[in-house]
Enzyme design. Structure first.
Site, mmCIF file in Angstrom:
data_model
loop_
_atom_site.group_PDB
_atom_site.id
_atom_site.type_symbol
_atom_site.label_atom_id
_atom_site.label_comp_id
_atom_site.label_asym_id
_atom_site.label_seq_id
_atom_site.Cartn_x
_atom_site.Cartn_y
_atom_site.Cartn_z
ATOM 1 N N ASP A 122 -18.323 163.098 83.971
ATOM 2 C CA ASP A 122 -18.896 164.171 85.482
ATOM 3 C C ASP A 122 -19.710 164.257 85.992
ATOM 4 O O ASP A 122 -20.590 162.771 85.946
ATOM 5 C CB ASP A 122 -19.113 164.995 84.204
ATOM 6 C CG ASP A 122 -19.528 166.465 85.050
ATOM 7 O OD1 ASP A 122 -18.680 167.484 85.780
ATOM 8 O OD2 ASP A 122 -20.515 167.096 85.361
ATOM 9 N N GLU A 159 -15.202 161.628 87.032
ATOM 10 C CA GLU A 159 -14.387 162.824 88.619
ATOM 11 C C GLU A 159 -15.141 162.450 89.781
ATOM 12 O O GLU A 159 -16.460 162.390 90.356
ATOM 13 C CB GLU A 159 -15.262 163.921 87.540
ATOM 14 C CG GLU A 159 -14.792 164.654 88.913
ATOM 15 C CD GLU A 159 -16.071 166.247 89.041
ATOM 16 O OE1 GLU A 159 -16.197 167.464 89.549
ATOM 17 O OE2 GLU A 159 -17.576 165.641 88.202
HETATM 18 C C1 NOJ Z 1 -18.137 169.233 87.726
HETATM 19 C C2 NOJ Z 1 -17.746 170.435 86.600
HETATM 20 O O1 NOJ Z 1 -16.438 169.993 86.827
HETATM 21 C C3 NOJ Z 1 -18.088 171.359 87.236
HETATM 22 O O2 NOJ Z 1 -17.749 172.176 85.842
HETATM 23 C C4 NOJ Z 1 -19.973 171.681 86.269
HETATM 24 O O3 NOJ Z 1 -20.051 172.135 86.838
HETATM 25 C C5 NOJ Z 1 -20.417 170.088 87.803
HETATM 26 N N1 NOJ Z 1 -19.891 168.745 87.305
HETATM 27 C C6 NOJ Z 1 -21.909 169.841 86.847
HETATM 28 O O4 NOJ Z 1 -21.800 169.374 85.596
#
Ligand code: NOJ
Length: 546
Positions: free
Chosen positions: A206, A268
């Site tokens: 993430d 991500e």
């Molecule tokens: C990216 C995640 O996909 C999202 O849902 C989240 O709010 C943020 N990172 C913070 O962790």
């Protein structure tokens, strides 16, 4: 790969919230769809401020979602079906209720005092302090710079016990860890090993480009105006994609690489261009993540043949032979159905997107419900909003609830998601027609379209491992390419990205024997040549050429 938002996939105990046993119960569906791996968004214990992305214990399962035994059973049942389970690892921040943060926040001298990004701030009357910084004054001190949280407000939060601010890229309940402290890396890597030892096939990392911040805490550049949360717009050069992060990625890859069984590291990675993306693979050294997500192809502002061609071609050729990971949908963005749909040809556009996702040379990542055409169901009243950014940003920003509604399984109560009429988010209004059961019985359904594409992708050598070459490369309306297998047989794909009929000739693709494999244009079922291919609006055509 298939992304599951556990809260929204299948409720097995009637509390209106999805859970791990629900996912296990649906593994046969996933198997029949043809997927190889599931990425579950965080199911660890969490206060659920950010629905799991605020983790308070990295080595357990949130009771809302089940138990460790349920998790073990899920992994084992998935394995029987050759489906691998990937977890979501949040290394940028923890919950403010994590014991590390509670300790860190307790004083300036405790053993974890330096585990988060702490700063004393600057006197409110110092030169250069902006009116915005002054809004966050405590005891005469204001945040050290103009950094803004991605989720609204200053990125700095005051803690009286330390008389200091801590940095949070996201909600204030998500304090950023200090990755300049080696103890943080050790602790986080230990949690990763904890799950690898329990059989997970890998992770999606993430917000991983934001692990590091500028040590000098320099102000970001102001870009003018305010955002949906009412904060000044600023750039992110001092808080995002700092080069230090690649050292961590290399150490991570080396550690995970010691595990047997092809574990995979996914990122991500919202990045500005393919050159930056390539670095996340480790460039020519291939020693960082195996699959940082390409966000250029699937999250472009509009459906545009030229843009798609350019981004796909870049991803296929400019990452040192690594494999692109394409994705059009996730739990943070309105569904592709609405982002790319024009309100008239939405079903054809959804088929087009599936065709591109599943016939290019990539690893493909889908989001639950994409395969049946689930739409974004944004709340219409502020009081119904669950996602905090949708409440603080209302009505400019309505949050992410719309893309997180319960999976639609049947035309029955709660779409088969739960026996409880009070589901955590309401089931979208179209569930009587848009659901797995109904679409399973329809030959030309979007679900069937996905199944056919996945089946072809698995069995056809050209689609599975063949090369990709763009065709008709100056056509602004139609995207065409060919995939060529070792056996010399090719697949040609052509998709019309406009609302007008288009005719293309792809003679350059070679071969004279043309056989349509899949199309949503009845007129193309019998297309037997590579010239004069007449594509109706947004039509897709996939053919074998020998
Ligand atoms: C990216 C995640 O996909 C999202 O849902 C989240 O709010 C943020 N990172 C913070 O962790």
């Amino acid at each position: 790969m298939y992304e599951i938002y556990p809260r929204s996939f299948q409720d097995s105990n009637g509390d209106g919230i999805g859970d791990l046993n629900g996912i296990t119960a649906r593994l046969d569906y996933l198997k029949a769809l043809g997927i190889d791996a599931v990425w579950m968004t965080p199911m660890f214990p969490s206060p659920q401020v950010d629905f799991g992305y605020d983790i308070s214990d990295y080595e357990s399962v949130d009771p809302q979602y089940g138990t460790m035994a349920d998790f073990t059973r899920l992994v084992a049942e998935a394995k029987k079906r050759n489906v691998r389970i990937l977890l979501d690892m949040v290394m940028n921040h923890t919950s403010d209720k994590h014991k590390w943060f509670i300790e860190s926040a307790s004083s300036r001298t405790n053993p974890k005092a330096d585990w988060y990004v702490w700063n004393s701030g600057v006197p409110a009357n110092s030169a250069g302090v902006t009116a915005y910084q002054k809004r966050f004054e405590h005891d005469g001190m204001v945040p050290p710079n103009n950094w803004v949280s991605g989720f609204g407000g200053s990125a700095w939060e005051w803690v009286p016990a330390r008389k200091q601010f801590y940095y949070h890229e996201f909600y204030k309940q998500q304090p950023d860890l200090n990755w300049r402290n080696p103890a943080v890396e050790q602790a986080m890597f230990a949690t990763i090993r904890f799950w690898l030892d329990r059989g997970v096939a890998g992770f999606r990392f993430d917000a991983v480009p934001t692990l590091f911040e500028d040590p000098q805490l320099r102000n970001e550049t102001s870009t003018g105006g305010t955002n949906a949360q009412g904060d000044p717009n600023v750039s992110d050069e001092y808080t995002n994609n700092l080069p230090e992060v690649h050292d961590v990625m290399r150490r991570l890859r080396a550690m995970v690489g010691k595990y047997p069984g092809d574990r995979v590291l996914i990122g991500e990675t919202y990045l500005p261009n393919v050159q930056e993306l390539d670095k996340w693979y480790g460039g020519a050294s291939h020693n960082e993540l195996q699959l940082p997500m390409d966000m250029q192809v699937g999250f472009a502002k509009k459906l545009d043949a030229g843009l798609l061609r350019r981004h796909i071609a870049e991803a296929e050729t400019e990452i040192h032979g690594s494999e692109p990971l394409f994705v059009f949908d996730n739990h943070d963005n309105p569904r592709s159905w609405n982002r790319y749909g024009d309100g008239v040809h939405d079903a054809a556009i959804a088929r087009l997107i599936a065709t591109v996702l599943l016939t290019t040379k990539d690893s493909a990542l889908m989001y639950y419900g994409e395969e049946i055409g689930m739409v974004t169901s944004t709340p219409t009243r502020k009081e119904d909003v669950q996602d905090p950014i949708g409440r603080t940003g209302w009505p400019k920003e309505k949050g992410r609830d719309g893309e997180r509604t319960p999976m639609q399984w049947t035309p029955g109560p709660q779409a088969g998601f739960s026996t409880n009429p009070h589901t955590w988010l309401p089931v979208a209004g179209d569930y009587k027609t848009v659901n797995v059961q109904t679409e399973s019985g329809e030959q030309a359904s979007l679900l069937d379209w996905h199944k056919q594409l996945i089946r072809m992708r698995r069995s056809d050598p050209a689609l599975h491992t063949g090369t990709i070459t763009m065709l008709d490369t100056s056509n602004p309306s139609v995207l065409s390419y060919t995939r060529k297998g070792d056996d010399g047989k090719s697949i040609v794909v052509s998709v019309n990205c406009t609302a007008a009929p288009q005719t293309v000739s792809l003679d350059g693709a070679g071969g004279s024997h043309v056989q349509t494999l899949l199309t949503d244009a009845p007129s193309l079922q019998r297309q037997a040549t590579l010239s004069g291919i007449a594509l109706p609006p947004y039509a897709s055509w996939v053919a074998r050429v020998e």
